[in-house]
Design an enzyme around this catalytic site. Structure first.
Site, mmCIF file in Angstrom:
data_model
loop_
_atom_site.group_PDB
_atom_site.id
_atom_site.type_symbol
_atom_site.label_atom_id
_atom_site.label_comp_id
_atom_site.label_asym_id
_atom_site.label_seq_id
_atom_site.Cartn_x
_atom_site.Cartn_y
_atom_site.Cartn_z
ATOM 1 N N THR A 1 77.534 33.436 30.920
ATOM 2 C CA THR A 1 77.250 32.466 29.856
ATOM 3 C C THR A 1 75.744 32.299 29.692
ATOM 4 O O THR A 1 75.232 32.221 28.568
ATOM 5 C CB THR A 1 77.920 31.114 30.155
ATOM 6 O OG1 THR A 1 79.292 31.331 30.487
ATOM 7 C CG2 THR A 1 77.840 30.192 28.959
ATOM 8 N N ASP A 2 75.021 32.250 30.793
ATOM 9 C CA ASP A 2 73.559 32.221 30.726
ATOM 10 C C ASP A 2 73.029 33.461 30.010
ATOM 11 O O ASP A 2 72.167 33.372 29.131
ATOM 12 C CB ASP A 2 72.967 32.186 32.144
ATOM 13 C CG ASP A 2 72.991 30.803 32.767
ATOM 14 O OD1 ASP A 2 73.243 29.822 32.046
ATOM 15 O OD2 ASP A 2 72.756 30.707 33.983
ATOM 16 N N VAL A 3 73.513 34.622 30.411
ATOM 17 C CA VAL A 3 73.031 35.881 29.840
ATOM 18 C C VAL A 3 73.330 35.938 28.342
ATOM 19 O O VAL A 3 72.458 36.283 27.528
ATOM 20 C CB VAL A 3 73.664 37.082 30.563
ATOM 21 C CG1 VAL A 3 73.326 38.390 29.855
ATOM 22 C CG2 VAL A 3 73.193 37.146 32.021
#
Length: 386
Positions: A158-160
């Site tokens: 999700t960060d990426v």
């Protein structure tokens, strides 16, 4: 990092004493080279986590809770094309660095805010953490084995993905500014990124009211489309249409009758009779090694691949041929290996022009470029403003 790969001059502004939190996320860390400067000997080891995502950046440390520190940032904003920040909404407004404040300093500034839940709504002031958003935005619910508990993905996807969305939005904003002459405020967040990333699973619910369930490596709408155990490893098979299934039945399972059997002749039928068919395939593949099946599948036109560990990923002939590992010289860690930029242009992979920076490595350099004298820099350093 992605913008830096494209040649942008990235100035990473860090906290004065510790820097980016991920600098302390070790082990593992890179060993300190005997050639490293003694001026950095009091710093902690260079964490592998930090090194992974900070190439092509310069590092400065600024205490912008002070008037002098704020003035440094204002000068940077005045000269910059883009500001990227990941504070809780409203936090930077309180110190005069919100969108409206920065727009007055530089009307052409692209101001990219990356948050957990976005700039509005009841959760706007909640901090964003990948694993929490994976849980809250439905991703964890659909991840894991069918008879097991919810599970997070192996990396912070999700960060990426949010970084990728922000990168695309910034590039679009640059084009917009070329047309309008005005800056853009980008509102990008983990929560909405993850909901968008539910893709067909979200559509299944919105269109048909179908709740999702965990499938392990399997696919809810395609069979066979999952990982199977071999004698000594796992193989991923993705027979996405009837032609591919027929090839699988005839050439791998040696059961041409399966392709003509009404229970398996169409994908819809195979989904309905998933358990029976999966059992047949699993029994066959357990008879031989992973390498045996790789040789059998090769060239047939059936999508397949071994489920590799990380060692075998980097030993993959395609990863080697495409030079997916680059080596750069780091001022503290010496020669280090990094994953190469993923995109090539005109047949050329973008170079890594700068290794990940040591904490505050470029503070003096950047301040001098902003017009500060040596005496002013020394004075601010003595007072821990930088």
């Amino acid at each position: 990092m992605l913008l830096g790969d494209l040649g942008a001059d990235i100035i990473k502004v860090e906290e004065v004493s510790r820097g980016d939190d991920t600098r302390s996320w070790y082990p593992p860390s890179a060993p300190t080279s005997p050639k490293a400067s003694s001026s950095s000997s009091d710093l902690p080891p260079e964490s592998a986590y930090f090194l992974a995502v900070n190439r092509n950046k310069r590092s400065i440390t600024v205490n912008f809770k002070t008037a002098e520190g704020l003035e440094i940032l204002r000068k940077l904003i005045q000269q910059s094309d883009v500001l990227v920040e990941n504070y809780i909404p409203g936090k930077l407004d309180k110190i005069g660095l919100g969108w409206e404040d920065c727009k007055k300093i530089n009307p052409k500034l692209i101001y990219a805010s990356i948050t957990g839940y976005g700039q509005s709504g009841p959760y706007r002031e909640s901090a964003g953490y990948d694993v929490i958003i994976e849980a809250e935005a439905g991703f964890m619910h659909i991840t894991g084995e069918a008879d097991g508990p919810p599970c997070k993905v192996g990396v912070a996807v999700t960060d990426v993905a949010t970084g990728l969305y922000a990168h695309g939005a910034i590039m679009a904003a640059i084009i917009s500014r070329q047309q309008t002459g005005e800056g853009v405020w980008i509102d990008c967040n983990l929560f909405e990124t993850q909901i968008a990333g539910l893709a067909n699973i979200a559509s299944n619910y919105l269109i048909a009211g179908q709740e999702a369930s965990r499938q392990g490596t399997a696919h809810p709408s395609i069979v066979p489309y999952q990982g199977f155990p071999c004698k000594d490893g796992f193989l991923m098979i993705g027979a996405g249409n009837d032609k591919q299934f027929k090839l699988l039945a005839e050439n791998i399972l040696k059961r041409p009758d399966l392709a003509s059997n009404p229970k398996f002749s169409t994908n819809q039928a195979r989904v309905l009779n998933r358990s029976e068919l999966v059992g047949v395939i699993q029994k066959a593949l357990l008879e031989h090694s992973q390498q045996y099946w790789i040789e059998q599948f090769s060239g047939l036109g059936i999508p397949f691949g071994p489920i590799n560990d990380i060692k075998h990923t980097f030993q993959h002939p395609q990863a080697i041929a495409r030079k997916m590992v680059v080596e750069v010289e780091h001022s503290r860690a010496g020669n280090i290996k990094l994953v190469a930029p993923a995109v090539s242009y005109n047949g050329q992979r973008l170079p890594v022009s700068r290794p990940p920076p040591v904490l505050s490595e470029h503070t003096v350099e950047v301040l001098q470029q902003l017009g500060y004298s040596d005496d002013e820099v020394a004075n601010m350093k003595r007072r821990h403003i930088i």
